[in-house]
Design an enzyme around this catalytic site. Structure first.
Site, PDB file in Angstrom:
ATOM      1  N   ASN A   1     -81.717  15.461 -17.876  1.00 12.91           N
ATOM      2  CA  ASN A   1     -81.902  16.596 -16.972  1.00 12.91           C
ATOM      3  C   ASN A   1     -82.926  17.522 -17.614  1.00 12.91           C
ATOM      4  OD1 ASN A   1     -81.693  18.850 -15.356  1.00 12.91           O
ATOM      5  ND2 ASN A   1     -79.638  19.424 -16.055  1.00 12.91           N
ATOM      6  N   TRP A   2     -84.135  17.515 -17.051  1.00 12.20           N
ATOM      7  CA  TRP A   2     -85.220  18.297 -17.661  1.00 12.20           C
ATOM      8  C   TRP A   2     -85.154  19.786 -17.294  1.00 12.20           C
ATOM      9  CZ3 TRP A   2     -90.143  14.698 -17.020  1.00 12.20           C
ATOM     10  CH2 TRP A   2     -90.045  13.654 -17.955  1.00 12.20           C
ATOM     11  N   LYS A   3     -84.289  20.131 -16.365  1.00  7.69           N
ATOM     12  CA  LYS A   3     -84.157  21.535 -15.937  1.00  7.69           C
ATOM     13  C   LYS A   3     -85.540  22.077 -15.555  1.00  7.69           C
ATOM     14  CE  LYS A   3     -80.057  21.717 -18.733  1.00  7.69           C
ATOM     15  NZ  LYS A   3     -79.021  22.509 -19.359  1.00  7.69           N
TER      16      LYS A   3
ATOM     17  N   HIS B   1     -74.873  21.041 -10.502  1.00 10.08           N
ATOM     18  CA  HIS B   1     -74.978  21.361 -11.927  1.00 10.08           C
ATOM     19  C   HIS B   1     -74.479  22.790 -12.148  1.00 10.08           C
ATOM     20  CE1 HIS B   1     -76.704  22.351 -15.819  1.00 10.08           C
ATOM     21  NE2 HIS B   1     -76.676  21.052 -16.051  1.00 10.08           N
TER      22      HIS B   1
ATOM     23  N   GLU C   1     -75.545  25.180 -13.769  1.00  4.50           N
ATOM     24  CA  GLU C   1     -76.565  26.239 -13.645  1.00  4.50           C
ATOM     25  C   GLU C   1     -76.854  26.552 -12.179  1.00  4.50           C
ATOM     26  OE1 GLU C   1     -79.436  24.390 -16.262  1.00  4.50           O
ATOM     27  OE2 GLU C   1     -78.026  24.708 -17.900  1.00  4.50           O
TER      28      GLU C   1
ATOM     29  N   GLU D   1     -69.165  18.013 -17.330  1.00  5.38           N
ATOM     30  CA  GLU D   1     -69.874  18.868 -18.280  1.00  5.38           C
ATOM     31  C   GLU D   1     -69.105  20.169 -18.487  1.00  5.38           C
ATOM     32  OE1 GLU D   1     -74.359  17.960 -18.398  1.00  5.38           O
ATOM     33  OE2 GLU D   1     -74.002  19.156 -16.623  1.00  5.38           O
TER      34      GLU D   1
ATOM     35  N   GLY E   1     -76.006  23.291 -23.644  1.00  2.78           N
ATOM     36  CA  GLY E   1     -77.087  24.028 -24.291  1.00  2.78           C
ATOM     37  C   GLY E   1     -76.620  24.915 -25.440  1.00  2.78           C
TER      38      GLY E   1
ATOM     39  N   SER F   1     -74.555  19.156 -24.829  1.00  2.00           N
ATOM     40  CA  SER F   1     -74.985  19.043 -26.231  1.00  2.00           C
ATOM     41  C   SER F   1     -74.905  17.619 -26.790  1.00  2.00           C
ATOM     42  CB  SER F   1     -74.208  20.020 -27.120  1.00  2.00           C
ATOM     43  OG  SER F   1     -74.444  21.351 -26.697  1.00  2.00           O
TER      44      SER F   1
ATOM     45  N   GLY G   1     -79.438  17.261 -21.497  1.00  2.34           N
ATOM     46  CA  GLY G   1     -80.437  18.303 -21.251  1.00  2.34           C
ATOM     47  C   GLY G   1     -81.461  18.327 -22.370  1.00  2.34           C
ATOM     48  N   GLY G   2     -81.279  19.252 -23.306  1.00  2.00           N
ATOM     49  CA  GLY G   2     -82.240  19.494 -24.394  1.00  2.00           C
ATOM     50  C   GLY G   2     -82.771  18.238 -25.069  1.00  2.00           C
TER      51      GLY G   2
HETATM   52  P1  PGA Z   1     -77.591  20.040 -22.916  1.00  2.00           P
HETATM   53  O1  PGA Z   1     -77.550  20.146 -21.302  1.00  2.00           O
HETATM   54  O2  PGA Z   1     -77.622  18.576 -23.253  1.00  2.00           O
HETATM   55  O3  PGA Z   1     -78.851  20.750 -23.317  1.00  2.00           O
HETATM   56  O4  PGA Z   1     -76.359  20.692 -23.412  1.00  2.00           O
HETATM   57  C1  PGA Z   1     -76.767  19.275 -20.556  1.00  2.00           C
HETATM   58  C2  PGA Z   1     -76.918  19.585 -19.072  1.00  2.00           C
HETATM   59  O5  PGA Z   1     -77.082  20.757 -18.718  1.00  2.00           O
HETATM   60  O6  PGA Z   1     -76.882  18.684 -18.232  1.00  2.00           O
END
Ligand code: PGA
Length: 244
Positions: free
Chosen positions: A8-10, A94, A96, A164, A170, A207, A228-229
């Site tokens: 997930n590149w956000k 998600h 967010e 999640e 994050g 994470s 994500g990251g």
């Molecule tokens: P993260 O994000 O791996 O940076 O914790 C995961 C996500 O939001 O899907």
């Protein structure tokens, strides 16, 4: 069953940066691993670049979709456009999106349905906040989110659930093995009770890094990851892919 590793590149990577990522990633990924499906969720503006570069080897899709196909809905993503670009998945709900864009479960249910109706696979994100976990509400929250997202969704539908815990996204704070195991077992049980396929993939997200991926993948009912990251850099994402 194949494992799914989804990046997930956000709100990261322009089309040019996405192209640069794939030049390196595709070259170093090597042969398509039979047992692994790699998925990318780039920002919508970079999606057509990803479609050009993923070229059969990797799957991709938008991070959000609107529940109407077209019309006067300024700023939204159309499922028809996603379909035309060859998307396989749509990320839905998600945390967010829920937190910053006030998406509610009833709306997510409509997004799940339009995605299924157009033949794409919804990846439905669920997860508790830290306060909900501390108040002992985790199971209740997961069941409520699942129930509402899947209201009136036929039992034969194919979708993916991504668990999640919001407090692990994050933050570098990884959920403990026992917490992941318990949540995934609950989700599996809910899907079974509600007659959805026992093969429905249940991904873990929050994470995930190369140094914890192998241990997480060994937990029962963990079918892969939403990352994500660590999916933003070729090296860190490849390391996770190789942990399989
Ligand atoms: P993260 O994000 O791996 O940076 O914790 C995961 C996500 O939001 O899907």
């Amino acid at each position: 069953m194949k494992k799914i590793f989804a990046g997930n590149w956000k709100l990261n990577k322009t089309p040019k940066e996405a192209a640069q990522f794939f030049q390196k990633f595709s070259a170093e990924y090597g042969q398509t691993k039979e047992q692994l499906e790699v998925v990318f969720f780039p920002p919508a503006i970079s999606l057509s670049t990803v479609a050009q570069h993923a070229s059969g080897a990797f799957k991709y899709g938008p991070q959000n979709i609107y529940f109407e196909k077209s019309g006067a809905f300024t700023g939204e993503n159309s499922i028809l456009a996603a379909k035309e670009l060859g998307c396989s998945y749509v990320l839905i709900g998600h945390s967010e999106r829920r937190q910053f864009f006030h998406e509610v479960d009833q709306e997510l249910n409509k997004k799940v349905k339009i995605t299924l109706n157009e033949g794409l696979t919804p990846m439905i994100c669920i997860g508790e906040t830290l306060a909900e976990r501390e108040f002992g509400q985790t199971k209740e929250v997961l069941y409520r989110q699942l129930k509402l997202a899947l209201a009136d969704v036929p039992v034969q539908s194919q979708f993916v659930v991504a668990y999640e815990p919001v407090w692990a996204i994050g933050t570098g704070k990884i959920a403990e093995k026992a917490q992941v195991q318990e949540a995934h077992a609950w989700i599996f049980a809910w899907l079974e009770q509600n007659r959805y396929s026992f093969e429905t993939p249940i991904l873990y997200g929050g994470s995930v890094k190369a140094d914890n991926s192998r241990e997480l993948l060994a937990i029962p009912h963990v079918s892969g990851f939403l990352i994500g990251g660590a999916s933003l850099e070729v090296d860190s994402f490849l390391k996770i892919c190789r942990s399989i």
